[in-house]
Design a protein around this motif. Structure first.
Motif, short mmCIF file in Angstrom:
data_model
loop_
_atom_site.label_atom_id
_atom_site.label_comp_id
_atom_site.label_asym_id
_atom_site.label_seq_id
_atom_site.Cartn_x
_atom_site.Cartn_y
_atom_site.Cartn_z
N ALA A 95 0.82 -1.22 0.00
CA ALA A 95 0.00 0.00 0.00
C ALA A 95 0.85 1.27 0.00
O ALA A 95 0.32 2.37 -0.06
CB ALA A 95 -0.92 -0.01 1.21
N THR A 96 2.16 1.10 0.07
CA THR A 96 3.06 2.26 0.12
C THR A 96 3.26 2.85 -1.27
O THR A 96 3.57 2.12 -2.21
CB THR A 96 4.43 1.81 0.71
OG1 THR A 96 4.20 1.35 2.05
CG2 THR A 96 5.43 2.94 0.73
N THR A 97 3.08 4.17 -1.37
CA THR A 97 3.35 4.83 -2.65
C THR A 97 4.64 5.65 -2.58
O THR A 97 5.29 5.89 -3.59
CB THR A 97 2.19 5.76 -3.04
OG1 THR A 97 1.78 6.51 -1.90
CG2 THR A 97 1.00 4.96 -3.55
N ARG A 98 4.99 6.09 -1.36
CA ARG A 98 6.23 6.87 -1.17
C ARG A 98 6.93 6.36 0.08
O ARG A 98 6.26 5.99 1.06
CB ARG A 98 5.92 8.35 -0.97
CG ARG A 98 4.97 8.88 -2.04
CD ARG A 98 5.38 10.19 -2.59
NE ARG A 98 4.45 10.56 -3.66
CZ ARG A 98 4.66 11.55 -4.52
NH1 ARG A 98 5.75 12.28 -4.44
NH2 ARG A 98 3.79 11.82 -5.47
N ASN A 146 12.61 1.57 -10.88
CA ASN A 146 11.81 0.74 -11.78
C ASN A 146 10.45 0.34 -11.22
O ASN A 146 9.59 -0.13 -11.96
CB ASN A 146 12.60 -0.53 -12.17
CG ASN A 146 13.80 -0.18 -13.03
OD1 ASN A 146 13.80 0.85 -13.70
ND2 ASN A 146 14.83 -1.00 -12.99
N THR A 147 10.26 0.49 -9.91
CA THR A 147 8.94 0.16 -9.35
C THR A 147 7.91 1.23 -9.68
O THR A 147 6.71 0.98 -9.64
CB THR A 147 8.97 0.06 -7.80
OG1 THR A 147 9.33 1.35 -7.26
CG2 THR A 147 9.93 -0.99 -7.31
N GLY A 148 8.35 2.46 -9.95
CA GLY A 148 7.41 3.56 -10.16
C GLY A 148 7.07 4.31 -8.88
O GLY A 148 6.44 5.36 -8.91
N LEU A 149 7.47 3.78 -7.72
CA LEU A 149 7.24 4.49 -6.46
C LEU A 149 8.17 5.70 -6.39
O LEU A 149 9.17 5.76 -7.09
CB LEU A 149 7.52 3.58 -5.26
CG LEU A 149 6.82 2.22 -5.22
CD1 LEU A 149 7.02 1.57 -3.85
CD2 LEU A 149 5.35 2.35 -5.53
#
Ligand code: GUN
Ligand code: FE
Length: 432
Positions: A119-122, A143-146
């Motif tokens: 659930a972590t975005t940052r 590469n994850t986009g986070l």
């Protein structure tokens, strides 16, 4: 213009006390920026695609303000020690392995993939002292986009051979080399200055890091007032310091003195035993606190009086502190924060009210999001980080409100719940 809309039950914190609920609404993303939630589809957005998530919940992404990537491999193990012994027996021996780039590749790939699906975005992340492995971690996270901050750890004392950097000068030199290598290299992955904690840093090293912070205009992350034995050690190493945080401040590593706004922001993990004077200085220098309740339980550290920080206007977010904490779940950090605050109220101080679900949700989204700018709300102008939550496998005999379902999702998260979709700054993240 790159524009799309999400449709579903939208929830976000408009303040620490209030969760806004927008049932069956349209959430607009324009060039990575949120343009608000609307009950009816506004005419000006009718030409753009709508991704309809039906009855699902849509909330801002969660921020993990404090996590150790190289400790992820031993999460959920070696949990029966206090901080200082745990570092020597568990954390340091694992971190030494990151001198071997093939081990780092294996371990950091698992970490990055798990964080991507969480659930972590940052996140604000500790690596190890090793430059090559830290760069590899940054590559994998990019590469994850986070969107993350990653720190090469600095430590030149009170650590074993293999992890202890040779000298303050060597640590500063490697840090500069690392910064020069990574600056401008990534879109989503940024460097952060990372003195491990005061016991692991000589005065000379702290002085060098203060200079680097000025020269490179960097944010700072570290640990503060986590454990009584640790605090005693700081006092004996730096007898002239008034308190733990004063020691960072002496070297310009503790936020920004009013009127001297150089460098990015500072986040300090734990703050379990901060004195009134330490809290005053955090407030004055605008130092953020990363509250890590799971770690504080596992390492028998104590209970951070988060209510007092919030009442003083100190900014607080949540951290998983893996592997002091056993899980990367910030939903779990939310409910742990509420639960430990109830024990603080019951057992320690009846004047310190427990945290509410509203406050924990705020800390996980808008609170921690502040470290990254305008992040963590669905108000106009905020960066568009969103989670779509699927709780279909949790049936209920009555119809529940979106607010009830959100609280239940946080407490029961696990096998029966799922992150259905995840967006960071307007980009959809591949989850599986
Ligand atoms: N203090 C210094 N290093 C660490 C660490 O790795 N974990 C925790 N919880 N506290 C620390
Ligand atoms: Fe930590």
């Amino acid at each position: 213009m790159d524009c799309f809309l999400l449709k579903g039950n939208v929830l976000y914190s408009s303040s620490m006390e209030k969760i806004e609920v927008c049932p069956n609404s349209f959430l607009v993303c324009e060039d990575g920026i949120c343009r608000g939630a609307f009950a009816e589809l506004p005419d000006r957005y009718k030409a753009f695609p709508v991704y309809d998530y039906g009855d699902k919940l849509i909330i801002p992404g969660l921020t993990d303000l404090h996590i150790h990537a190289p400790q992820f491999a031993f999460r959920g193990m070696d949990m029966d020690l206090e901080l200082m012994e745990w570092l020597q027996c568990c954390a340091f021996p694992e971190e030494i392995k990151y001198a071997d780039i093939s081990y780092a590749q294996k371990a950091y790939s698992i970490f990055a993939q798990t964080l991507r699906e969480s659930a972590t975005t940052r996140a604000v992340i500790f690596a190890t002292v090793h430059q090559k492995a830290t760069e590899l971690l940054m590559e994998l996270l990019e590469n994850t986009g986070l969107i993350t901050y990653v720190g090469k750890v600095c430590m030149d004392q009170n650590a074993p051979e293999g992890l202890r950097e040779k000298s303050a000068e060597a640590s500063a030199f490697d840090t500069i080399e690392w910064l020069n290598h990574v600056s401008g290299k990534y879109q989503r992955t940024r460097p952060i200055l990372t003195p491990r904690f005061i016991p692991a840093c000589s005065g000379k090293l702290l002085e060098e890091l203060g200079k680097i912070r000025r020269a490179y205009d960097l944010p700072v992350q570290s640990h503060l007032s986590e454990n009584p034995e640790e605090i005693e050690l700081v006092q004996s190493l730096f007898p002239e310091s008034l308190f733990y945080g004063d020691c960072y401040d002496h070297y310009n590593l503790f936020g920004s003195k009013p009127g001297t706004c150089f460098g990015g922001q500072t986040v300090m993990a734990h703050c379990v035993y901060s004195s009134g004077a330490e809290m005053e200085l955090m407030k004055r220098n605008d130092v953020m606190a990363a509250h890590c309740p799971a770690s504080n339980m596992n390492l028998s550290s104590g209970i951070a009086p988060v209510r007092k920080y919030l009442d003083m206007g100190i900014r607080v977010g949540l951290g998983s502190d893996v592997a002091g904490g056993q899980t990367e779940s910030i939903f779990r950090a939310m409910t742990d924060a509420i639960q430990v605050s109830k024990m603080y109220w019951r057992l320690v101080d009846r004047n310190t009210k427990p945290l509410t679900f509203e406050e924990a949700f705020y800390m996980a989204t808008a609170g921690g999001g502040q470290f990254f700018g305008r992040v963590g709300k669905f108000e106009e102008g905020y960066e568009f980080d969103a989670l779509v939550l699927n709780d279909e496998k949790l049936p209920h005999p009555q119809e529940l409100s979106p607010r009830q379902r959100l609280e239940r999702f946080a407490y029961l998260g696990g096998d029966m719940t799922e992150i259905e979709a995840k967006y960071v700054a307007g980009r959809e993240i591949r989850l599986h």
